[in-house]
Design an enzyme around this catalytic site. Sequence first.
Site, PDB file in Angstrom:
ATOM      1  N   SER A  91     -19.563  -3.235  -0.932  1.00  0.00           N
ATOM      2  CA  SER A  91     -19.320  -1.791  -1.005  1.00  0.00           C
ATOM      3  C   SER A  91     -18.024  -1.508  -0.278  1.00  0.00           C
ATOM      4  O   SER A  91     -17.851  -1.936   0.867  1.00  0.00           O
ATOM      5  CB  SER A  91     -20.469  -1.003  -0.378  1.00  0.00           C
ATOM      6  OG  SER A  91     -20.061   0.319  -0.066  1.00  0.00           O
ATOM      7  N   CYS A 253     -15.964   6.003  -3.161  1.00  0.00           N
ATOM      8  CA  CYS A 253     -16.554   4.757  -3.667  1.00  0.00           C
ATOM      9  C   CYS A 253     -15.493   3.683  -3.906  1.00  0.00           C
ATOM     10  O   CYS A 253     -14.767   3.721  -4.902  1.00  0.00           O
ATOM     11  CB  CYS A 253     -17.352   5.006  -4.943  1.00  0.00           C
ATOM     12  SG  CYS A 253     -18.303   3.569  -5.482  1.00  0.00           S
TER      13      CYS A 253
END
Length: 343
Positions: A91, A253
């Site tokens: 991530s 993101c």
Amino acid sequence: MMFDQSLDILMVHAQGEIGNVIIGGAPEIPGATILEKMNHINEVDDSLRRFVCFEPRANVAMTVNLLLPPCRPDADAAFIVLQADRAHPMSGSNCICVVTALLETGRVKMVEPETIVRLDTAAGLITVRAECRDGRCLSVSLDNVPAFVAELDAAVETPKWGTIRADIAFGGVFYAQIDVDSIGLKIIPDHARALAEAGMELKTLLADQVTVQHPEIASLNEIAYVMFRDYQPDGSVITCTTLAPGRVDRSPCGTGSSANLAVLQARGQLKLQERRASRSIIGGTFLAEAVGETTVGGRPAVLPRITGSAWIYGRQQLRISPDDPFRAGFALSDTWGPLVGEL
């Protein structure tokens, strides 16, 4: 209060997305590689993940990163992303949180004005350049694993929106990237609930209609997230990644922004070293750049660089009590929605 066994956790966020970091007290996770350790959490023993990610110690709108010694000699540290649904390999926002935690606590020596940190992840080696000044990690630029397109304009049949098109791309995990206007919504705070519900519905439909497989990592074989996007006239993109059990990413993101670079490259809309801003539903910003090209399993791929900042805002200790009736955590449908039945 006596703490016979506890977890030491730094509280960190990247552009509003909580990415706490376990810095002490975690049990040994079996496995010769970080990928094997992640698979152990997902397939054998998920008690740690449940303890730190479920109520009453956590909530669905957050991530907890498990900091580990690296399994490869060329890395400084390792981490696994623990979320409400499962452990994930990579991530971007959480990588930024982890690096900030490593440097500002001295676990990796800070060198000003730039510190290079190499992280062992289940998706591969991540090289990070951190801008540092006066003991603070000001920003993190991470060279992500290669990002590539699996399929452009995949047709997804839906009962609610008819046939919509999704670009399927890998940026550390697999994404389905969908233009937000195809579901009649906007990426604004007032639409967050509707976007989350749409993302969960589409993720279920995609699982039945679209097959993915990383050509080099056998266990990476599912679409992890649906990311809605809204391209802007200045070349930037507003993003909204939806996560189980039904929420939206507060950050722009990083892995999704990496996947978006691969999509733009595949469409001939991206130049190398051209920086693109990715903005979140609450206005947070990452900068995304393709610094090179490569191939993955014969597929054209880009080398993404994602830049953003994180902030340490606190520290906590979680006491591990053998007689705690909710040691395994719990989930309720008020926050989990219909997915609570799948636990």
